[in-house]
Design a protein around this motif. Structure first.
Motif, mmCIF file in Angstrom:
data_model
loop_
_atom_site.group_PDB
_atom_site.id
_atom_site.type_symbol
_atom_site.label_atom_id
_atom_site.label_comp_id
_atom_site.label_asym_id
_atom_site.label_seq_id
_atom_site.Cartn_x
_atom_site.Cartn_y
_atom_site.Cartn_z
ATOM 1 N N ALA A 276 0.847 -1.200 0.000
ATOM 2 C CA ALA A 276 0.000 0.000 0.000
ATOM 3 C C ALA A 276 0.875 1.240 0.000
ATOM 4 C CB ALA A 276 -0.909 0.013 1.235
ATOM 5 N N VAL A 277 0.302 2.324 -0.486
ATOM 6 C CA VAL A 277 0.904 3.635 -0.257
ATOM 7 C C VAL A 277 -0.021 4.394 0.683
ATOM 8 C CG1 VAL A 277 2.159 3.823 -2.440
ATOM 9 C CG2 VAL A 277 -0.203 4.638 -2.311
ATOM 10 N N ALA A 278 0.568 5.284 1.475
ATOM 11 C CA ALA A 278 -0.224 6.147 2.358
ATOM 12 C C ALA A 278 0.078 7.596 1.965
ATOM 13 C CB ALA A 278 0.136 5.884 3.816
ATOM 14 N N PRO A 279 -0.673 8.128 0.989
ATOM 15 C CA PRO A 279 -0.412 9.516 0.575
ATOM 16 C C PRO A 279 -0.786 10.503 1.676
ATOM 17 C CG PRO A 279 -1.754 8.340 -1.064
ATOM 18 C CD PRO A 279 -1.740 7.514 0.187
ATOM 19 N N GLY A 280 -0.044 11.610 1.677
ATOM 20 C CA GLY A 280 -0.421 12.734 2.546
ATOM 21 C C GLY A 280 -1.452 13.567 1.818
ATOM 22 N N PHE A 281 -1.252 14.883 1.769
ATOM 23 C CA PHE A 281 -2.220 15.730 1.059
ATOM 24 C C PHE A 281 -1.738 15.953 -0.374
ATOM 25 C CE2 PHE A 281 -3.358 16.230 5.395
ATOM 26 C CZ PHE A 281 -4.735 16.347 5.347
ATOM 27 N N ILE A 282 -2.575 15.535 -1.317
ATOM 28 C CA ILE A 282 -2.209 15.535 -2.731
ATOM 29 C C ILE A 282 -3.169 16.471 -3.464
ATOM 30 C CG2 ILE A 282 -1.804 14.063 -4.753
ATOM 31 C CD1 ILE A 282 -0.097 13.323 -2.211
ATOM 32 N N ALA A 283 -2.615 17.282 -4.366
ATOM 33 C CA ALA A 283 -3.430 18.298 -5.054
ATOM 34 C C ALA A 283 -4.341 17.650 -6.093
ATOM 35 C CB ALA A 283 -2.508 19.320 -5.705
ATOM 36 N N THR A 284 -5.526 17.213 -5.671
ATOM 37 C CA THR A 284 -6.552 16.683 -6.583
ATOM 38 C C THR A 284 -7.866 17.378 -6.239
ATOM 39 O OG1 THR A 284 -7.346 14.933 -5.121
ATOM 40 C CG2 THR A 284 -5.457 14.390 -6.521
ATOM 41 N N SER A 285 -8.913 17.064 -7.023
ATOM 42 C CA SER A 285 -10.206 17.703 -6.754
ATOM 43 C C SER A 285 -10.746 17.302 -5.388
ATOM 44 C CB SER A 285 -11.213 17.359 -7.855
ATOM 45 O OG SER A 285 -11.340 15.971 -7.930
#
Ligand code: NAI
Length: 247
Positions: free
Chosen positions: A179-188
């Motif tokens: 798994a990946v655990a993304p932080g805050f990613i610029a998406t809608s």
């Protein structure tokens, strides 16, 4: 006879991180199965990529729809090498004391049940090939406490836990699960939180050690690595892609 070209199924491929994934997997030589609630956009996205790709309609929380979508993928491509469980919803972000329980259940169904159902559907072709890679999209919200992310955080922690359970169960069949655990990613998804005043982008960036939000491509690159043979001895891991937030 099945084609030599590797096949990657990506859920939630019509937007955001899923669309970045579709582009990167196509560029890496995979045939991409773009799975989404929104079939028109998924099909249009598949057409935008050069090569042999297709869009498939599916609500990942619905067992019948998942079975139909994976049967259609099998019919169309005859093999499955990679599954990325990316489809997700962020939820209503109510104060926990006011959280609507129907929404709570919906988030759990999409994120936890959806990941589980699609993984089980991918198991059959992957186990038959004795090789496959599943990458789940978890979240920083499943690693650290964030206010109002009650159902979302619990569901993403569930995804991290499912990752470890399936990794240990299916290693014998040659299937790796990470798994990946993304932080805050610029998406809608994040833009929606900013617009509703639930997230302040400036404050957020100051909280992130690397000083900025991530991009969908930065998450997709980490997923491409975990899905590739370069990660052949890695299974059951949850890789943070968060600019250092959870460090
Ligand atoms: P997005 O909202 O831009 O795209 C999500 C896609 O999933 C949409 O195309 C939507 O139609 C699809 N989808 C939603 N429910 C579905 C369902 N039941 N069945 C099939 N498709 C469905 O979201 P974004 O930001 O690209 O997020 C992708 C994944 O990354 C999600 O799992 C999200 O929780 C996770 N994530 C996102 C972060 C961010 O900051 N954007 C941070 C951490 C994790």
């Amino acid at each position: 006879m099945a084609s030599e070209q590797k096949v990657a199924a990506i859920t939630g491929a019509a937007n955001g991180i899923g669309w970045a994934l579709a582009q990167q997997f196509a560029a890496a030589g995979y045939a991409v199965c773009a799975i989404d609630l929104d079939l028109d956009t998924a099909r249009a996205r598949a057409k935008e990529l050069s090569g042999d790709h297709d869009g498939f309609a599916c609500d990942v929380s619905d067992a019948d729809q998942v079975a139909k979508a994976f049967a259609a993928i099998d019919k169309r491509f005859g093999r499955l090498d990679v599954l990325v469980n990316n489809a997700g919803i962020v939820g209503s972000q109510e104060a926990s004391i006011h959280q609507d329980m129907e929404y709570f259940d919906r988030i759990t169904k999409v994120i936890v049940n959806g990941t589980f159902l699609c993984s089980r559907a991918a198991y059959h072709p992957m186990a038959a090939q004795r090789k496959g890679a599943i990458v789940n999209v978890g979240s920083i919200a499943g690693l650290v406490g964030l206010p109002r992310r009650n159902a979302y955080g619990a569901a993403k922690a569930g995804v991290h836990s499912l990752t470890r359970a399936l990794a240990s169960e299916w290693a014998a069949q040659g299937i790796r699960v990470n798994a990946v655990a993304p932080g805050f990613i610029a998406t809608s998804m994040v833009q929606g939180l900013v617009e509703r005043g639930l997230v302040d982008e400036g404050r957020l960036s100051r909280r992130i050690p690397m000083g900025r939000l991530g991009t969908p491509d930065e998450v997709a690159e980490a997923i491409l690595f975990l899905a590739s043979d370069s990660a052949r001895y890695i299974t059951g891991s949850v890789l943070s892609v968060d600019g250092g937030w959870a460090a």
